[in-house]
Motif scaffolding. Sequence first.
Motif, PDB file in Angstrom:
ATOM      1  N   THR A 129      33.482  26.535  -3.680  1.00 18.37           N
ATOM      2  CA  THR A 129      32.703  25.601  -3.885  1.00 18.37           C
ATOM      3  C   THR A 129      31.425  25.681  -4.850  1.00 18.37           C
ATOM      4  O   THR A 129      30.613  26.542  -4.380  1.00 18.37           O
ATOM      5  N   LEU A 130      31.308  25.083  -5.866  1.00 17.38           N
ATOM      6  CA  LEU A 130      30.152  25.321  -6.774  1.00 17.38           C
ATOM      7  C   LEU A 130      28.965  24.703  -6.400  1.00 17.38           C
ATOM      8  O   LEU A 130      28.931  23.789  -5.635  1.00 17.38           O
ATOM      9  N   LYS A 131      27.918  25.723  -6.244  1.00 15.22           N
ATOM     10  CA  LYS A 131      26.462  25.047  -6.024  1.00 15.22           C
ATOM     11  C   LYS A 131      26.075  24.054  -7.191  1.00 15.22           C
ATOM     12  O   LYS A 131      26.752  23.678  -8.186  1.00 15.22           O
ATOM     13  N   ASP A 132      24.959  23.375  -6.532  1.00 15.75           N
ATOM     14  CA  ASP A 132      24.682  21.796  -7.476  1.00 15.75           C
ATOM     15  C   ASP A 132      24.403  22.179  -8.864  1.00 15.75           C
ATOM     16  O   ASP A 132      24.674  21.520  -9.597  1.00 15.75           O
ATOM     17  N   TYR A 133      23.674  23.343  -8.930  1.00 20.10           N
ATOM     18  CA  TYR A 133      23.196  23.469 -10.413  1.00 20.10           C
ATOM     19  C   TYR A 133      24.342  24.225 -11.324  1.00 20.10           C
ATOM     20  O   TYR A 133      24.438  23.734 -12.253  1.00 20.10           O
ATOM     21  N   GLN A 134      25.500  24.863 -10.508  1.00 12.45           N
ATOM     22  CA  GLN A 134      26.641  25.165 -11.242  1.00 12.45           C
ATOM     23  C   GLN A 134      27.348  23.970 -11.727  1.00 12.45           C
ATOM     24  O   GLN A 134      27.838  24.072 -12.752  1.00 12.45           O
TER      25      GLN A 134
ATOM     26  N   VAL B  66      22.618  24.460 -22.919  1.00  9.36           N
ATOM     27  CA  VAL B  66      22.651  24.202 -21.581  1.00  9.36           C
ATOM     28  C   VAL B  66      22.126  25.289 -20.828  1.00  9.36           C
ATOM     29  O   VAL B  66      22.177  26.402 -20.774  1.00  9.36           O
ATOM     30  N   GLN B  67      20.733  24.582 -20.039  1.00  2.00           N
ATOM     31  CA  GLN B  67      19.983  25.695 -19.362  1.00  2.00           C
ATOM     32  C   GLN B  67      20.001  25.134 -17.814  1.00  2.00           C
ATOM     33  O   GLN B  67      19.641  24.286 -17.550  1.00  2.00           O
ATOM     34  N   VAL B  68      20.283  26.265 -17.135  1.00  3.30           N
ATOM     35  CA  VAL B  68      20.020  26.217 -15.726  1.00  3.30           C
ATOM     36  C   VAL B  68      18.806  26.403 -15.057  1.00  3.30           C
ATOM     37  O   VAL B  68      18.031  27.328 -15.563  1.00  3.30           O
ATOM     38  N   ASP B  69      18.416  25.478 -14.198  1.00  2.29           N
ATOM     39  CA  ASP B  69      17.032  25.385 -13.550  1.00  2.29           C
ATOM     40  C   ASP B  69      17.058  26.851 -12.586  1.00  2.29           C
ATOM     41  O   ASP B  69      17.693  26.863 -11.645  1.00  2.29           O
ATOM     42  N   THR B  70      16.102  27.608 -13.277  1.00  4.75           N
ATOM     43  CA  THR B  70      15.934  28.700 -12.245  1.00  4.75           C
ATOM     44  C   THR B  70      15.450  28.686 -10.993  1.00  4.75           C
ATOM     45  O   THR B  70      15.955  29.420  -9.913  1.00  4.75           O
ATOM     46  N   GLN B  71      14.554  27.636 -10.718  1.00  4.68           N
ATOM     47  CA  GLN B  71      14.117  27.450  -9.368  1.00  4.68           C
ATOM     48  C   GLN B  71      15.401  27.058  -8.390  1.00  4.68           C
ATOM     49  O   GLN B  71      15.509  27.490  -7.266  1.00  4.68           O
ATOM     50  N   LYS B  72      16.395  26.335  -8.997  1.00  9.00           N
ATOM     51  CA  LYS B  72      17.537  25.857  -8.408  1.00  9.00           C
ATOM     52  C   LYS B  72      18.499  27.052  -7.938  1.00  9.00           C
ATOM     53  O   LYS B  72      19.009  27.001  -6.860  1.00  9.00           O
ATOM     54  N   VAL B  73      18.422  27.977  -9.041  1.00 14.99           N
ATOM     55  CA  VAL B  73      19.154  29.298  -8.577  1.00 14.99           C
ATOM     56  C   VAL B  73      18.554  30.018  -7.399  1.00 14.99           C
ATOM     57  O   VAL B  73      19.353  30.138  -6.362  1.00 14.99           O
ATOM     58  N   GLN B  74      17.132  29.999  -7.303  1.00 15.49           N
ATOM     59  CA  GLN B  74      16.623  30.761  -6.117  1.00 15.49           C
ATOM     60  C   GLN B  74      16.809  30.163  -4.826  1.00 15.49           C
ATOM     61  O   GLN B  74      16.862  30.648  -3.829  1.00 15.49           O
ATOM     62  N   ASP B  75      16.647  28.677  -4.892  1.00 20.87           N
ATOM     63  CA  ASP B  75      16.899  27.854  -3.969  1.00 20.87           C
ATOM     64  C   ASP B  75      18.126  27.894  -3.355  1.00 20.87           C
ATOM     65  O   ASP B  75      18.432  27.860  -2.057  1.00 20.87           O
ATOM     66  N   SER B  76      19.271  28.336  -4.065  1.00 24.47           N
ATOM     67  CA  SER B  76      20.624  28.504  -3.503  1.00 24.47           C
ATOM     68  C   SER B  76      20.934  29.500  -2.718  1.00 24.47           C
ATOM     69  O   SER B  76      21.969  29.196  -1.820  1.00 24.47           O
ATOM     70  N   GLY B  77      20.229  30.429  -2.898  1.00 25.64           N
ATOM     71  CA  GLY B  77      20.363  31.662  -1.570  1.00 25.64           C
ATOM     72  C   GLY B  77      21.517  32.555  -2.452  1.00 25.64           C
ATOM     73  O   GLY B  77      21.994  33.762  -1.770  1.00 25.64           O
ATOM     74  N   LEU B  78      21.670  32.528  -3.682  1.00 35.01           N
ATOM     75  CA  LEU B  78      22.860  33.233  -4.429  1.00 35.01           C
ATOM     76  C   LEU B  78      21.763  34.829  -4.909  1.00 35.01           C
ATOM     77  O   LEU B  78      22.625  35.759  -4.911  1.00 35.01           O
TER      78      LEU B  78
ATOM     79  N   ARG C 152       3.572  30.312  10.588  1.00 30.98           N
ATOM     80  CA  ARG C 152       3.336  30.093   9.073  1.00 30.98           C
ATOM     81  C   ARG C 152       4.630  29.645   8.125  1.00 30.98           C
ATOM     82  O   ARG C 152       5.387  30.620   8.207  1.00 30.98           O
ATOM     83  N   ASN C 153       4.789  28.489   8.077  1.00 26.21           N
ATOM     84  CA  ASN C 153       5.850  27.770   7.402  1.00 26.21           C
ATOM     85  C   ASN C 153       6.034  28.513   5.996  1.00 26.21           C
ATOM     86  O   ASN C 153       5.382  28.473   5.095  1.00 26.21           O
ATOM     87  N   PRO C 154       7.440  29.245   5.831  1.00 30.76           N
ATOM     88  CA  PRO C 154       7.553  29.852   4.529  1.00 30.76           C
ATOM     89  C   PRO C 154       7.542  28.964   3.338  1.00 30.76           C
ATOM     90  O   PRO C 154       8.186  27.860   3.494  1.00 30.76           O
ATOM     91  N   PRO C 155       6.839  29.341   2.306  1.00 36.84           N
ATOM     92  CA  PRO C 155       6.772  28.439   1.194  1.00 36.84           C
ATOM     93  C   PRO C 155       7.703  28.398   0.361  1.00 36.84           C
ATOM     94  O   PRO C 155       7.801  28.007  -0.936  1.00 36.84           O
ATOM     95  N   ARG C 156       9.288  28.884   0.772  1.00 36.63           N
ATOM     96  CA  ARG C 156      10.215  28.925  -0.301  1.00 36.63           C
ATOM     97  C   ARG C 156      11.417  28.311   0.249  1.00 36.63           C
ATOM     98  O   ARG C 156      11.323  28.073   1.667  1.00 36.63           O
ATOM     99  N   ALA C 157      12.509  28.302  -0.519  1.00 37.04           N
ATOM    100  CA  ALA C 157      13.722  27.619   0.013  1.00 37.04           C
ATOM    101  C   ALA C 157      14.315  28.484   1.009  1.00 37.04           C
ATOM    102  O   ALA C 157      15.300  29.087   0.500  1.00 37.04           O
ATOM    103  N   SER C 158      14.376  28.533   2.262  1.00 34.28           N
ATOM    104  CA  SER C 158      14.814  29.255   3.019  1.00 34.28           C
ATOM    105  C   SER C 158      15.269  28.521   4.445  1.00 34.28           C
ATOM    106  O   SER C 158      14.396  27.592   4.649  1.00 34.28           O
ATOM    107  N   GLN C 159      16.146  28.840   4.966  1.00 37.31           N
ATOM    108  CA  GLN C 159      16.753  27.951   6.133  1.00 37.31           C
ATOM    109  C   GLN C 159      15.552  28.070   7.447  1.00 37.31           C
ATOM    110  O   GLN C 159      15.712  26.934   8.223  1.00 37.31           O
TER     111      GLN C 159
END
Length: 867
Positions: free
Chosen positions: A4-9, A246-258, A748-755
Motif C-alpha cells: 500500500t503506497l504512502k500518500d506522498y508515494q 516531480v518532487q516528493v515533500d521531504t516532510q511527508k517522507v519523515q512523517d510516514s515513518g519510513l 512534553r508532547n513530541p514535536p514530530r510526527a510520531s504515534q
Amino acid sequence: MKFTLKDYQEEAVKEVLDRLRKARKRWREDKDKHAFSLSATTGSGKTVMAAAAIEALFFGNDEYDFEPDPGAVVIWFSDDPSLNEQSKWRLQQASDKLTVSDLVTVENTFGRERFEPGKVYFLNTQKLSRKSLLVRGHDPDDTAIEKDDRQIPIMPDLRAHTIYDTIRNTIEDADLTLYLVLDEAHRGMRDGGLDTANGRPTIVRNLINGSGSVPGIPIVWGISATVQRFNQAVEGMQSHSTLPPVQVDTQKVQDSGLIKDTIDLAIPTEAGDFATPLLRLGAQKLRDITKAWATYAEQQQSPQAVQPLMVLQVPNNPNANEIATWLDVVFDAWPELPQGSVANVFGEHKLEKFGKYEAPYISPERVQESDHVRILLAKDAISTGWDCPRAEVMVSFRSASDRTHITQLLGRMVRTPLARRIPGNDRLNAVDCLLPHFDKEAVEAVVNALMNGGEAGDDLPLRRVLINPIEILPNPAIPEAVWEKLVSLPSQGLPKIQTRPVKRLTALAHELAVDGLLPGAGKKAHAAMHNVLDSAQTKYAGPIKEAREAVLTVAGTTLTANTQTQAKTFNDFVLAADYAVIEDAYKRAARTISPDLARTYAEYLAGRDEEAGDEDEALIDAHTTIAALGLVSSIRDDLDTEAEALARQWLAEFRDAIRALRDERQDVYRVIREMSKDPLDVDVARPQSSLQPTMSRDFNGKEQQLSRYPKHLLCDTDGTFPIAFDASWERAVLETELAKAHCVAWYRNPPRASQDSLGIVYEEAGEVRIVRPDFIFFRQEAEGVIIADIVDPHGHHLADSMPKLRGLASYAMSHGAHFGRIEAVALLDGAYRFIDLQDPDVRTAVLQFESAERAYKDLGQDYPLKS
C-alpha cells in the motif's frame, strides 16, 4: 501492487504517470523527445514508486485513469551492477504484476534485434564500455575488430546485433516506445555528462542525446535524491524538452515513518584515544538493540524479530591486525555473538582474514536478507545506492577529514527496519553512530549535513541528530491511571484528500475481515453500496434513462460535398451501439464509481432476475445500466457520502478491538483513518522509550546542562526529565503548572510526527497542517479521577500563530470533553496572558480574529505565574 503506497508515494506516482502520458503522446504524434526527473530523499521508497509507475505503464491503472502502453519498453540504467540487482529484486518484491520474466538483466550474450514490449531491461555503465562484448563491432573505427576479405567487420561471437543496434531498432519500430529510467541519475551527469578525462560525452549522455547512427532515447526519467545535476545537464543537451520535475515533500517522507526519526552520534568528550571504549559501547548497543527487537517481537507475537547489524567502517587501507583487535573487542563485549557473523563489502570482493576471524565477501544488496551477518566491515564503496534497514549501529574508524563518507553512509542507514515507525519507542526508531576519531567541531559538520538531508541535500527539519543523548524510560512513580488517560486522548492526522471514500471503505472491509473482526466485511460493504445504487435508479430515473439511451446509441454526422457546385451538406445519423462501445462506456463508469464495485454490482444485477434466459445478455444489460449510472454525477456523490458514513461507523464500532491488535495491524488502520478528506481521530500511543539530549549550546558555543524536572511520564534513573526550552515562556509555564498542588504528572508532547505525539489540525493558506501542543498536564481530582490539561506556550509573533490558535479552538470545540483546561499562553508586553479555549464564547470569537496579538489582548486573561 503488493504494497500500500504512502500518500506522498501515490501523489508522486500520479505525477510521474502524467509526465509519461504527455511524453508518450508527443513522441507518437510529433517525434518530440522529453525528459523529467523524480526527486525524493534517501529512504523514501523511490524504487517502490517506480514499480507502481512501470506496472501502470505496462498494464494500465484505473485508479490513476492511466491507459497502458502496449509497446512500452523500459531500460533501467545505473552505474553499478549490484545496484541494478537490488533494484530488480525490489521491483519484483513491490509489484504483483511484474514477473521474473518481465525483469531482464542484459548479459554479454544478449543479442536480440529489438527489445520486447512489456519488459524492463537492466543495463549498467560497464556493459556499455568500449571493451564490452555488447558494443564491440558498433564502432567502425575500432581496430580490434577483425574484418573479412571484403573488409566487412566480423562481429564478436558471431552476434548479429550490438546493444546499440537493439536500441536503434527499438526506437525506430513504430509499434514500440522506449523509456529510459536513470537510477541515481546525478551520477551519470557529472560536469554536464562529459568525461572530464578527455572531454567526450559520457555513456549516459550518449544514451540520452544519441550518438552516430543511434538516435537518442525518446523518453528519459531520472530518479535520484539529488537531481539538480541531471536537470541542468538535460536542459543543456537541447535534444529533449523537459517536463516539470516531480518532487516528493521531504516532510511527508519523515512523517510516514519510513525513515528513522533520530540519529544518535556518540563521540569522545575529551582528548585521547577512545577507539576501544567506543567500539565496546557500539557492541553493547548492538546487543541491547537486538534484545529490544526480540522483546518487541515477543510483545507483538511476531514470529521473527529484526536482527540488527553493526557497520564497522574502516579506512581504505586497513591494517589486518588492527581489524583483528577491533573484532576481539566486539566479541569480548558480546561473547554470545556467533563467529560466523562477520562479513565484508570491500571492493576486493574476496574472503578476508583478520587474525582468527574470517570475513567472507557479501554483495551489498544481499546484506539485508542475510540475517546471519551481524558485523559488516565496510570502507566507502557502499556510501551511495545501497541501504540496509537493519543496520542500526555504525562504528567508524575513519578520520574526521572523512566526514563526507560517514555522512553518506549514515544516509544509507536511515530506513526503518519494518518500514514503519514503532509507536512510542525512540530507541527502535533511531540509528546509533559512534565516532572515536571525531571531535565536537567535526561532528557538528556531520550534524549540519544530516539535518540538511545528507546525501539528499533536502531540508529535514523533523529529523533529530543528537550528540551523546541519554535514553529515558517510563517513570515508575506515575500512576497507571495517568497512562490510561494519555492513550485515551484524541489526536488528529493529516487528511488524504485524494482517496475516494468507496476505495477507503473497501480497504477497511478487507482489513476487518483479515483480522476476524467483521467476517464477510467485503460483501457487507458492497451490499451497502449496491443498495445506494439501487436507490439511485429510482431517485434519478429520468437522468439515468437519458444516459442509458446515450450509451446504446452512437450519433454522428455525414458530410457530402458536391465537386461541381462546391456545396456542402451535413446529415446527422444515429446507430445502435455495439458491444465494444458499451464496454468502453462501462469501463469509464467503473473508473468513476470504483472498478471493484462496478464488477460486483454487475454480477448482482445480472443474477438478480432468476428468469433471465441468457447470462451474457444479462451481463451486457447490467454493464449498460452501470455505464448510464456513471454519467449521472450525483450518484457518485451519494456513494461517497454513504461509504464515508459506513467507514466511520465501523471504525468507531471496532476501535477498542483494533487497539488490541499488534502495532503492525494498528498501523494499517491508522493509514485507513487518515485516508479521509476530513481529519479523523487517531489514538495516542503509550511512550516506551525516548532519547533526549542533556546539554545545550548557546550562540557563543558555550555548553551547559539542560534543566531537569520531576513528574514527567518518562524519566532518567534519578526520576527527572531533561528539557531544552525554545522560549522563556515555556519554562515559566512548566514551572507554574508543576507547582500546583493537584499536578501529578506532565508530558512534553513530541514535536514530530510520531504515534506518541498528540496532533491537532489547522489550516494555513489553504493547506492543512499539524500543530503539536507543547505540554499536557495531569491532575488528580476527588476520588482519584485524572484530568488532562493542554497548556500550550503559544506565542503571537509568528505568521502561523493565528492559524494554530484557530486550530486549537476547533479542536476544543470537538474534543473539549476529554480535557479540563485547553489554554494557549503568550508573553505580551511583558505580561503573561492566556486564552481559555474551553469557553464556548471565546472559541467562537477566536475563529473570527486575524491577529493573534489582538486575540490575546481582547480575549485573554492574566496567567497566574508561580510566585
